[in-house]
Design a protein around this motif. Structure first.
Motif, PDB file in Angstrom:
ATOM      1  N   VAL A 109       0.831  -1.199   0.000  1.00  0.00           N
ATOM      2  CA  VAL A 109       0.000   0.000   0.000  1.00  0.00           C
ATOM      3  C   VAL A 109       0.864   1.247   0.000  1.00  0.00           C
ATOM      4  CG1 VAL A 109      -1.624   1.330   1.406  1.00  0.00           C
ATOM      5  CG2 VAL A 109      -1.990  -1.114   1.071  1.00  0.00           C
ATOM      6  N   GLU A 110       1.953   1.250   0.758  1.00  0.00           N
ATOM      7  CA  GLU A 110       2.811   2.429   0.838  1.00  0.00           C
ATOM      8  C   GLU A 110       3.685   2.596  -0.404  1.00  0.00           C
ATOM      9  OE1 GLU A 110       5.047   2.800   4.386  1.00  0.00           O
ATOM     10  OE2 GLU A 110       3.328   2.565   5.729  1.00  0.00           O
ATOM     11  N   ALA A 111       4.023   1.488  -1.078  1.00  0.00           N
ATOM     12  CA  ALA A 111       4.941   1.563  -2.212  1.00  0.00           C
ATOM     13  C   ALA A 111       4.224   1.851  -3.531  1.00  0.00           C
ATOM     14  CB  ALA A 111       5.732   0.258  -2.332  1.00  0.00           C
ATOM     15  N   LEU A 112       3.007   1.353  -3.670  1.00  0.00           N
ATOM     16  CA  LEU A 112       2.298   1.493  -4.935  1.00  0.00           C
ATOM     17  C   LEU A 112       1.741   2.907  -5.102  1.00  0.00           C
ATOM     18  CD1 LEU A 112       0.348  -1.889  -4.993  1.00  0.00           C
ATOM     19  CD2 LEU A 112       2.220  -1.224  -6.508  1.00  0.00           C
ATOM     20  N   PRO A 113       1.490   3.316  -6.351  1.00  0.00           N
ATOM     21  CA  PRO A 113       0.786   4.590  -6.565  1.00  0.00           C
ATOM     22  C   PRO A 113      -0.608   4.542  -5.955  1.00  0.00           C
ATOM     23  CG  PRO A 113       1.768   3.758  -8.604  1.00  0.00           C
ATOM     24  CD  PRO A 113       1.900   2.669  -7.594  1.00  0.00           C
ATOM     25  N   GLU A 114      -1.257   5.699  -5.901  1.00  0.00           N
ATOM     26  CA  GLU A 114      -2.544   5.785  -5.226  1.00  0.00           C
ATOM     27  C   GLU A 114      -3.563   4.807  -5.788  1.00  0.00           C
ATOM     28  OE1 GLU A 114      -5.954   9.188  -4.227  1.00  0.00           O
ATOM     29  OE2 GLU A 114      -3.969   9.754  -5.001  1.00  0.00           O
ATOM     30  N   GLY A 115      -3.600   4.677  -7.120  1.00  0.00           N
ATOM     31  CA  GLY A 115      -4.547   3.750  -7.728  1.00  0.00           C
ATOM     32  C   GLY A 115      -4.253   2.306  -7.373  1.00  0.00           C
ATOM     33  N   GLY A 116      -2.969   1.927  -7.410  1.00  0.00           N
ATOM     34  CA  GLY A 116      -2.591   0.564  -7.041  1.00  0.00           C
ATOM     35  C   GLY A 116      -2.867   0.263  -5.590  1.00  0.00           C
ATOM     36  N   ALA A 117      -2.590   1.226  -4.717  1.00  0.00           N
ATOM     37  CA  ALA A 117      -2.871   1.030  -3.294  1.00  0.00           C
ATOM     38  C   ALA A 117      -4.365   0.843  -3.053  1.00  0.00           C
ATOM     39  CB  ALA A 117      -2.347   2.221  -2.493  1.00  0.00           C
ATOM     40  N   ALA A 118      -5.183   1.604  -3.779  1.00  0.00           N
ATOM     41  CA  ALA A 118      -6.639   1.456  -3.632  1.00  0.00           C
ATOM     42  C   ALA A 118      -7.093   0.075  -4.084  1.00  0.00           C
ATOM     43  CB  ALA A 118      -7.352   2.545  -4.431  1.00  0.00           C
ATOM     44  N   ARG A 119      -6.490  -0.433  -5.147  1.00  0.00           N
ATOM     45  CA  ARG A 119      -6.861  -1.781  -5.615  1.00  0.00           C
ATOM     46  C   ARG A 119      -6.472  -2.840  -4.599  1.00  0.00           C
ATOM     47  NH1 ARG A 119      -5.402   0.521 -10.643  1.00  0.00           N
ATOM     48  NH2 ARG A 119      -3.242  -0.187 -10.430  1.00  0.00           N
ATOM     49  N   VAL A 120      -5.316  -2.666  -3.970  1.00  0.00           N
ATOM     50  CA  VAL A 120      -4.910  -3.619  -2.937  1.00  0.00           C
ATOM     51  C   VAL A 120      -5.903  -3.613  -1.787  1.00  0.00           C
ATOM     52  CG1 VAL A 120      -3.149  -4.134  -1.199  1.00  0.00           C
ATOM     53  CG2 VAL A 120      -2.461  -3.553  -3.518  1.00  0.00           C
ATOM     54  N   ARG A 121      -6.298  -2.432  -1.360  1.00  0.00           N
ATOM     55  CA  ARG A 121      -7.253  -2.339  -0.253  1.00  0.00           C
ATOM     56  C   ARG A 121      -8.611  -2.919  -0.645  1.00  0.00           C
ATOM     57  NH1 ARG A 121      -4.688   3.000   1.451  1.00  0.00           N
ATOM     58  NH2 ARG A 121      -3.741   2.511   3.462  1.00  0.00           N
ATOM     59  N   ARG A 122      -9.032  -2.704  -1.885  1.00  0.00           N
ATOM     60  CA  ARG A 122     -10.301  -3.290  -2.330  1.00  0.00           C
ATOM     61  C   ARG A 122     -10.211  -4.808  -2.354  1.00  0.00           C
ATOM     62  NH1 ARG A 122     -10.423   1.002  -6.112  1.00  0.00           N
ATOM     63  NH2 ARG A 122      -9.623  -0.402  -7.729  1.00  0.00           N
ATOM     64  N   ALA A 123      -9.047  -5.323  -2.766  1.00  0.00           N
ATOM     65  CA  ALA A 123      -8.868  -6.780  -2.786  1.00  0.00           C
ATOM     66  C   ALA A 123      -8.911  -7.357  -1.382  1.00  0.00           C
ATOM     67  CB  ALA A 123      -7.553  -7.132  -3.467  1.00  0.00           C
ATOM     68  N   LEU A 124      -8.319  -6.653  -0.429  1.00  0.00           N
ATOM     69  CA  LEU A 124      -8.308  -7.147   0.950  1.00  0.00           C
ATOM     70  C   LEU A 124      -9.705  -7.196   1.555  1.00  0.00           C
ATOM     71  CD1 LEU A 124      -5.150  -5.346   2.411  1.00  0.00           C
ATOM     72  CD2 LEU A 124      -5.377  -7.738   1.739  1.00  0.00           C
ATOM     73  N   THR A 125     -10.577  -6.302   1.096  1.00  0.00           N
ATOM     74  CA  THR A 125     -11.935  -6.268   1.631  1.00  0.00           C
ATOM     75  C   THR A 125     -12.941  -6.921   0.692  1.00  0.00           C
ATOM     76  OG1 THR A 125     -12.221  -4.045   0.687  1.00  0.00           O
ATOM     77  CG2 THR A 125     -11.485  -4.190   2.977  1.00  0.00           C
ATOM     78  N   GLY A 126     -12.448  -7.586  -0.366  1.00  0.00           N
ATOM     79  CA  GLY A 126     -13.337  -8.262  -1.299  1.00  0.00           C
ATOM     80  C   GLY A 126     -13.991  -9.491  -0.685  1.00  0.00           C
ATOM     81  N   ARG A 127     -15.006 -10.007  -1.362  1.00  0.00           N
ATOM     82  CA  ARG A 127     -15.772 -11.123  -0.805  1.00  0.00           C
ATOM     83  C   ARG A 127     -14.935 -12.393  -0.688  1.00  0.00           C
ATOM     84  NH1 ARG A 127     -21.829 -10.872  -3.584  1.00  0.00           N
ATOM     85  NH2 ARG A 127     -22.447  -8.839  -2.693  1.00  0.00           N
ATOM     86  N   LEU A 128     -14.188 -12.728  -1.738  1.00  0.00           N
ATOM     87  CA  LEU A 128     -13.425 -13.980  -1.712  1.00  0.00           C
ATOM     88  C   LEU A 128     -12.341 -13.939  -0.647  1.00  0.00           C
ATOM     89  CD1 LEU A 128     -12.779 -16.746  -2.847  1.00  0.00           C
ATOM     90  CD2 LEU A 128     -11.336 -15.636  -4.582  1.00  0.00           C
ATOM     91  N   VAL A 129     -11.533 -12.860  -0.655  1.00  0.00           N
ATOM     92  CA  VAL A 129     -10.475 -12.741   0.352  1.00  0.00           C
ATOM     93  C   VAL A 129     -11.075 -12.644   1.743  1.00  0.00           C
ATOM     94  CG1 VAL A 129      -8.563 -11.308   1.157  1.00  0.00           C
ATOM     95  CG2 VAL A 129      -8.890 -11.683  -1.286  1.00  0.00           C
ATOM     96  N   GLY A 130     -12.178 -11.907   1.867  1.00  0.00           N
ATOM     97  CA  GLY A 130     -12.827 -11.789   3.169  1.00  0.00           C
ATOM     98  C   GLY A 130     -13.314 -13.127   3.693  1.00  0.00           C
ATOM     99  N   LEU A 131     -13.810 -13.979   2.793  1.00  0.00           N
ATOM    100  CA  LEU A 131     -14.271 -15.301   3.212  1.00  0.00           C
ATOM    101  C   LEU A 131     -13.105 -16.190   3.629  1.00  0.00           C
ATOM    102  CD1 LEU A 131     -16.458 -17.486   3.494  1.00  0.00           C
ATOM    103  CD2 LEU A 131     -16.139 -17.984   1.058  1.00  0.00           C
ATOM    104  N   LEU A 132     -12.033 -16.197   2.820  1.00  0.00           N
ATOM    105  CA  LEU A 132     -10.897 -17.079   3.100  1.00  0.00           C
ATOM    106  C   LEU A 132     -10.135 -16.669   4.350  1.00  0.00           C
ATOM    107  CD1 LEU A 132      -9.486 -17.603  -0.522  1.00  0.00           C
ATOM    108  CD2 LEU A 132     -10.844 -19.204   0.838  1.00  0.00           C
ATOM    109  N   THR A 133     -10.111 -15.364   4.629  1.00  0.00           N
ATOM    110  CA  THR A 133      -9.357 -14.882   5.793  1.00  0.00           C
ATOM    111  C   THR A 133     -10.243 -14.617   6.998  1.00  0.00           C
ATOM    112  OG1 THR A 133      -9.559 -12.582   5.044  1.00  0.00           O
ATOM    113  CG2 THR A 133      -7.617 -13.819   4.318  1.00  0.00           C
ATOM    114  N   PHE A 134     -11.530 -14.899   6.901  1.00  0.00           N
ATOM    115  CA  PHE A 134     -12.427 -14.661   8.024  1.00  0.00           C
ATOM    116  C   PHE A 134     -11.996 -15.499   9.223  1.00  0.00           C
ATOM    117  CE2 PHE A 134     -16.323 -15.102  10.521  1.00  0.00           C
ATOM    118  CZ  PHE A 134     -16.787 -13.798  10.528  1.00  0.00           C
TER     119      PHE A 134
END
Length: 325
Positions: A109-134
């Motif tokens: 998140v700190e290294a990527l540009p703003e758009g890339g960091a936002a995509r990482v955060r969206r992926a972390l809160t996505g349904r699939l990742v949220g289910l697997l890491t719940f």
């Protein structure tokens, strides 16, 4: 034609025996390269990245992957069960802990540009990742992975088929990361109710769950991948005792990993409490400063003579008679 067996493993032979594992080397190179790129990018932007996190990621995380897949453990894992058991628990528990201590999610998140960091955060809160890491789901996945490896044909087949052996390595590593990375990252990768006290309780529960496969393997009377090890074990080896050693090693490593894992969560909890207390102190200071000024002004007003603060004919007459005051 007689079978050729490796020498009996000793501490010296285990330390001095190494073999290359190309897929594991590629994985280490990719993970290390991406992490190093992230650190350089953060520093070029004027930020900083703790050396302790870098050391944990490289030495404990990537180092555990190298040792488990290319050291004497990998040399002997097809002849004795206990080196394979140490390999698997190292990939499932120890390597994920080292990678998580490096906090690669926050680094991305700190290294990527703003758009890339936002995509990482969206992926972390996505349904699939949220289910697997719940919470609890990821714990069950780790337990199910270990039990599937040992109590289905998975492990015995992986001993014969090279590509499946490599896939098993990756499977174990990924399952462990699903639980550890979200718990230790400074990014919000878990539900809001997973506060630090809840995380500490989850880690304590996970330590108990991680001990179960070792206990089961150690006390299981049926040989795991018995046909393979009965054929490939060195002459004079006690394959039943070998399996007990493997289960005991799994149990011991699981408990040893649980201790620094829990201590890390407790340390994060303490830091969060201190940071919250500092914010509250600054807020209170900001709110009390104007009140203190008003109170001081009020106090000064109260100590002035009555003829200066009151209205009326008598007060006015006194003020005229005391012009120098």
């Amino acid at each position: 034609m007689s079978a050729v067996y490796l020498p009996v493993p000793t501490a010296g032979r285990l330390l001095g025996s190494w073999q290359s594992d190309v897929p594991a080397l590629l994985l280490v190179a990719v993970l290390g390269g991406l992490y190093g790129w992230g650190v350089v990018r953060v520093r070029r932007r004027g930020g900083s990245w703790p050396p302790a996190r870098l050391a944990a990621f490289v030495l404990l995380g990537l180092g555990a992957i190298v040792v488990t897949t290319m050291s004497g453990l990998a040399v002997y894992d097809r002849e004795l069960f206990w080196p394979a058991a140490v390999q698997n628990v190292g990939l499932d528990l120890l390597a994920p802990l080292g990678l998580a201590l490096g906090d690669p999610l926050r680094l991305a998140v700190e290294a990527l540009p703003e758009g890339g960091a936002a995509r990482v955060r969206r992926a972390l809160t996505g349904r699939l990742v949220g289910l697997l890491t719940f919470p609890l789901v990821s714990t069950v996945l780790v337990l199910a992975t270990e039990l599937t490896v040992y109590f289905t044909p998975y492990f015995a087949t992986a001993l014969r088929v090279g590509w499946l052996h490599e896939l098993m390595y990756l499977h174990l590593l990924a399952a462990g990361c699903l639980f550890v990375l979200p718990v230790l990252t400074r990014e919000q990768a878990l539900p809001a109710w997973c506060t630090h006290p809840v995380r500490a309780a989850l880690v304590f529960l996970d330590g108990i769950v991680d001990a179960l496969p070792g206990l089961v393997v150690m006390t299981h009377r049926t040989l795991i991948a018995g046909a393979w090890y009965l054929h490939h074990a060195p002459p004079g080896s006690d394959v039943h005792h070998d399996q007990q050693l493997g289960g005991g090693a799994m149990l011991g490593i699981a408990e040893l990993v649980a201790i620094p894992f829990l201590l890390t969560v407790l340390a994060q909890w303490a830091r969060a409490e201190r940071a919250q207390a500092a914010v509250l102190d600054r807020r209170l200071d900001g709110e009390l400063a104007p009140a203190a000024t008003v109170a001081a002004d009020g106090a000064a007003e109260r100590v002035r003579p009555w003829w200066e603060t009151e209205d009326g004919e008598v007060a006015e007459r006194v003020r005229r008679q005391r012009p120098g005051d």
